[in-house]
Design a protein around this motif. Structure first.
Motif, PDB file in Angstrom:
ATOM      1  N   GLY A  61       0.813  -1.209   0.000  1.00 19.11           N
ATOM      2  CA  GLY A  61       0.000   0.000   0.000  1.00 19.11           C
ATOM      3  C   GLY A  61       0.846   1.258   0.000  1.00 19.11           C
ATOM      4  N   ILE A  62       1.890   1.298   0.805  1.00 13.82           N
ATOM      5  CA  ILE A  62       2.787   2.453   0.844  1.00 13.82           C
ATOM      6  C   ILE A  62       3.531   2.578  -0.475  1.00 13.82           C
ATOM      7  CG2 ILE A  62       4.873   3.364   1.936  1.00 13.82           C
ATOM      8  CD1 ILE A  62       3.793   2.158   4.578  1.00 13.82           C
ATOM      9  N   TRP A  63       3.958   1.477  -1.039  1.00 16.74           N
ATOM     10  CA  TRP A  63       4.668   1.492  -2.315  1.00 16.74           C
ATOM     11  C   TRP A  63       3.785   2.046  -3.425  1.00 16.74           C
ATOM     12  CZ3 TRP A  63       4.435  -1.013  -7.092  1.00 16.74           C
ATOM     13  CH2 TRP A  63       5.598  -0.957  -7.842  1.00 16.74           C
ATOM     14  N   VAL A  64       2.531   1.609  -3.483  1.00 20.66           N
ATOM     15  CA  VAL A  64       1.601   2.095  -4.507  1.00 20.66           C
ATOM     16  C   VAL A  64       1.343   3.584  -4.303  1.00 20.66           C
ATOM     17  CG1 VAL A  64      -0.800   1.964  -5.293  1.00 20.66           C
ATOM     18  CG2 VAL A  64       0.519  -0.129  -4.959  1.00 20.66           C
ATOM     19  N   TRP A  65       1.130   4.007  -3.060  1.00 21.49           N
ATOM     20  CA  TRP A  65       0.889   5.419  -2.768  1.00 21.49           C
ATOM     21  C   TRP A  65       2.068   6.286  -3.192  1.00 21.49           C
ATOM     22  CZ3 TRP A  65       3.625   8.376   0.891  1.00 21.49           C
ATOM     23  CH2 TRP A  65       3.144   9.655   1.066  1.00 21.49           C
ATOM     24  N   ALA A  66       3.277   5.803  -2.950  1.00 19.13           N
ATOM     25  CA  ALA A  66       4.469   6.589  -3.271  1.00 19.13           C
ATOM     26  C   ALA A  66       4.666   6.728  -4.774  1.00 19.13           C
ATOM     27  CB  ALA A  66       5.703   5.943  -2.646  1.00 19.13           C
ATOM     28  N   PHE A  67       4.224   5.776  -5.569  1.00 22.33           N
ATOM     29  CA  PHE A  67       4.464   5.814  -7.001  1.00 22.33           C
ATOM     30  C   PHE A  67       3.250   6.242  -7.805  1.00 22.33           C
ATOM     31  CE2 PHE A  67       8.066   3.221  -5.694  1.00 22.33           C
ATOM     32  CZ  PHE A  67       9.058   3.834  -6.425  1.00 22.33           C
ATOM     33  N   LEU A  68       2.185   6.723  -7.144  1.00 26.25           N
ATOM     34  CA  LEU A  68       1.053   7.245  -7.891  1.00 26.25           C
ATOM     35  C   LEU A  68       1.461   8.526  -8.601  1.00 26.25           C
ATOM     36  CD1 LEU A  68      -1.960   6.746  -5.479  1.00 26.25           C
ATOM     37  CD2 LEU A  68      -1.545   5.590  -7.618  1.00 26.25           C
ATOM     38  N   HIS A  69       0.947   8.730  -9.779  1.00 22.71           N
ATOM     39  CA  HIS A  69       1.337   9.876 -10.598  1.00 22.71           C
ATOM     40  C   HIS A  69       0.992  11.208  -9.938  1.00 22.71           C
ATOM     41  CE1 HIS A  69       2.531  11.926 -14.181  1.00 22.71           C
ATOM     42  NE2 HIS A  69       1.368  12.542 -14.248  1.00 22.71           N
ATOM     43  N   ARG A  70      -0.116  11.273  -9.206  1.00 24.83           N
ATOM     44  CA  ARG A  70      -0.523  12.547  -8.617  1.00 24.83           C
ATOM     45  C   ARG A  70       0.396  13.003  -7.492  1.00 24.83           C
ATOM     46  NH1 ARG A  70      -5.285   9.423  -6.220  1.00 24.83           N
ATOM     47  NH2 ARG A  70      -4.616   9.065  -4.074  1.00 24.83           N
ATOM     48  N   ASN A  71       1.214  12.125  -6.939  1.00 28.63           N
ATOM     49  CA  ASN A  71       2.147  12.496  -5.870  1.00 28.63           C
ATOM     50  C   ASN A  71       3.519  12.901  -6.398  1.00 28.63           C
ATOM     51  OD1 ASN A  71       0.275  11.925  -3.850  1.00 28.63           O
ATOM     52  ND2 ASN A  71       0.859   9.784  -3.785  1.00 28.63           N
ATOM     53  N   ARG A  72       3.757  12.719  -7.667  1.00 22.50           N
ATOM     54  CA  ARG A  72       5.086  12.935  -8.235  1.00 22.50           C
ATOM     55  C   ARG A  72       5.565  14.372  -8.045  1.00 22.50           C
ATOM     56  NH1 ARG A  72       8.502  10.466 -12.341  1.00 22.50           N
ATOM     57  NH2 ARG A  72       7.168   8.700 -11.911  1.00 22.50           N
TER      58      ARG A  72
END
Length: 45
Positions: free
Chosen positions: A20-31
């Motif tokens: 879950g943390i990995w997916v959250w960190a690599f979401l495009h909107r967080n870039r």
């Protein structure tokens, strides 16, 4: 529940949190936010 079952549950919960943390960190909107935070050490006053 025996100790083995508790260990399995703890392992699966930890893996789910990690993914879950990995997916959250690599979401495009967080870039943009993470790119800005990465440049903070190089910003001069």
């Amino acid at each position: 529940m025996d100790i083995t079952t508790l260990r399995i549950v703890a392992t699966l919960a930890s893996m789910a949190c990690f993914i879950g943390i990995w997916v959250w960190a690599f979401l495009h909107r967080n870039r943009a936010r993470f790119d800005e935070a990465a440049q903070l050490p190089f910003v001069q006053d």
